[in-house]
Design a protein around this motif. Sequence first.
Motif, PDB file in Angstrom:
ATOM      1  N   MET A 168       0.846  -1.234  -0.248  1.00 43.63           N
ATOM      2  CA  MET A 168      -0.061   0.015  -0.058  1.00 43.63           C
ATOM      3  C   MET A 168       0.909   1.211   0.021  1.00 43.63           C
ATOM      4  SD  MET A 168      -2.934   1.192   2.614  1.00 43.63           S
ATOM      5  CE  MET A 168      -2.041   2.662   3.592  1.00 43.63           C
ATOM      6  N   THR A 169       0.467   2.340  -0.678  1.00 46.39           N
ATOM      7  CA  THR A 169       1.207   3.623  -0.789  1.00 46.39           C
ATOM      8  C   THR A 169       0.354   4.440  -0.012  1.00 46.39           C
ATOM      9  OG1 THR A 169       2.150   5.143  -2.028  1.00 46.39           O
ATOM     10  CG2 THR A 169       0.057   4.297  -2.989  1.00 46.39           C
ATOM     11  N   TYR A 171       2.786   3.018 -10.288  1.00 44.78           N
ATOM     12  CA  TYR A 171       2.966   1.810  -9.622  1.00 44.78           C
ATOM     13  C   TYR A 171       3.263   2.058  -8.223  1.00 44.78           C
ATOM     14  CZ  TYR A 171       2.928   0.249 -14.307  1.00 44.78           C
ATOM     15  OH  TYR A 171       2.548   0.147 -15.871  1.00 44.78           O
ATOM     16  N   THR A 172       2.933   1.136  -7.377  1.00 43.38           N
ATOM     17  CA  THR A 172       3.295   1.124  -5.897  1.00 43.38           C
ATOM     18  C   THR A 172       4.792   1.348  -5.821  1.00 43.38           C
ATOM     19  OG1 THR A 172       3.358  -1.306  -5.482  1.00 43.38           O
ATOM     20  CG2 THR A 172       1.324   0.038  -4.923  1.00 43.38           C
ATOM     21  N   GLU A 220      11.350  -4.840  -9.617  1.00 40.37           N
ATOM     22  CA  GLU A 220      10.684  -4.559  -8.398  1.00 40.37           C
ATOM     23  C   GLU A 220      11.128  -3.219  -7.759  1.00 40.37           C
ATOM     24  OE1 GLU A 220      10.808  -7.344  -5.239  1.00 40.37           O
ATOM     25  OE2 GLU A 220      11.337  -9.011  -6.606  1.00 40.37           O
ATOM     26  N   ASP A 267      -3.696  -1.563  -5.789  1.00 38.39           N
ATOM     27  CA  ASP A 267      -3.787  -1.380  -4.149  1.00 38.39           C
ATOM     28  C   ASP A 267      -4.941  -0.689  -3.999  1.00 38.39           C
ATOM     29  OD1 ASP A 267      -3.244   1.331  -4.429  1.00 38.39           O
ATOM     30  OD2 ASP A 267      -1.314   1.092  -3.330  1.00 38.39           O
ATOM     31  N   TYR A 285      -2.953   2.470  -7.355  1.00 40.41           N
ATOM     32  CA  TYR A 285      -1.931   2.139  -7.791  1.00 40.41           C
ATOM     33  C   TYR A 285      -1.522   0.585  -8.203  1.00 40.41           C
ATOM     34  CZ  TYR A 285      -0.419   6.867  -6.194  1.00 40.41           C
ATOM     35  OH  TYR A 285      -0.504   8.123  -5.780  1.00 40.41           O
ATOM     36  N   ASP A 331       0.203  -2.762  -8.260  1.00 37.21           N
ATOM     37  CA  ASP A 331       0.981  -3.354  -7.388  1.00 37.21           C
ATOM     38  C   ASP A 331       1.838  -4.607  -7.941  1.00 37.21           C
ATOM     39  OD1 ASP A 331       2.156  -3.588  -4.725  1.00 37.21           O
ATOM     40  OD2 ASP A 331       1.022  -5.456  -4.161  1.00 37.21           O
ATOM     41  N   ARG A 332       0.983  -5.088  -8.987  1.00 36.22           N
ATOM     42  CA  ARG A 332       1.565  -6.315  -9.600  1.00 36.22           C
ATOM     43  C   ARG A 332       1.200  -6.139 -11.013  1.00 36.22           C
ATOM     44  NH1 ARG A 332       3.249  -6.687  -5.146  1.00 36.22           N
ATOM     45  NH2 ARG A 332       3.154  -8.503  -3.609  1.00 36.22           N
ATOM     46  N   ASP A 390       6.882  -0.578  -4.161  1.00 36.41           N
ATOM     47  CA  ASP A 390       7.188  -2.055  -4.243  1.00 36.41           C
ATOM     48  C   ASP A 390       6.888  -2.658  -5.188  1.00 36.41           C
ATOM     49  OD1 ASP A 390       4.918  -2.042  -2.870  1.00 36.41           O
ATOM     50  OD2 ASP A 390       5.973  -3.313  -1.100  1.00 36.41           O
ATOM     51  N   SER A 391       6.137  -2.040  -6.278  1.00 35.77           N
ATOM     52  CA  SER A 391       5.437  -2.986  -7.332  1.00 35.77           C
ATOM     53  C   SER A 391       6.375  -4.256  -7.967  1.00 35.77           C
ATOM     54  CB  SER A 391       4.891  -2.072  -8.310  1.00 35.77           C
ATOM     55  OG  SER A 391       4.296  -2.990  -9.525  1.00 35.77           O
ATOM     56  N   LYS A 392       5.791  -5.298  -8.137  1.00 33.92           N
ATOM     57  CA  LYS A 392       6.483  -6.129  -8.804  1.00 33.92           C
ATOM     58  C   LYS A 392       5.861  -6.739 -10.266  1.00 33.92           C
ATOM     59  CE  LYS A 392       7.629  -8.626  -4.156  1.00 33.92           C
ATOM     60  NZ  LYS A 392       7.503  -7.538  -3.555  1.00 33.92           N
TER      61      LYS A 392
END
Length: 158
Positions: free
Chosen positions: A1-2, A41-42, A55, A115, A119, A121-122, A44-46
Motif C-alpha cells: 500500500m502507498t 505503480y506502488t 521490483e 492497491d 496504484y 502493485d503487480r 514496491d510494485s512487482k
Amino acid sequence: MTTEAPRHPLPPFTKETAIEKVRLAEDGWNGCDPAKVALAYTPDSKWRNRAEFPEGRAEIEEFLTRKWDKELDYRLIKELWVYDGNRIAVRYAYEYHDDSGNWFRAYGNENWEFDENGYMDRRFASINEHPIAAADRKFHWPLGRRPDGHPSLGDLGL
C-alpha cells in the motif's frame, strides 16, 4: 500500500472504471516518459515482463528507459479483457522500429492488481513479437496519445 494521493479510478472496478484505467495506462505508456509511467505503480510494485522481473519504481523506470531507448516510434493500444475487484486483465498490441529501421509488432496480455489507492502493485506480462514490413503497420497516429475514435484492436483485426 502507498500513502500517496489516490490514483483514480479506484478499485473495486466497474466496467466503466476498468476501461478508464486501461485507457489511462495506455496513454501513459504512449507518452514514453519512464519517470512519469513509474509513478502509476506502488513503490514496491512487482513485475514480470518476459525474462525480466523489475521490483519497485526505480527498477521499473530503468526497465522502461531501456525499452524506449531501443523501441523507437512506439505506439500502443490496450484493450480491457476482464476485471474483478482490484484486478484487471488486458490484451494489447504495439508497434515500433529498431535503430536500423526494422519494424515489429508485439502482442500480449497483462494481468494487473491494484492497491486500494489505485496504484498498480503487480503486473504480469506475456509478450510475443514479430517483424513486420513498414507497409503493414496499423498504428499511424502522431507519437503520443492514441486519438479518440482510432480503431481498437478488434476493429483492426488484431
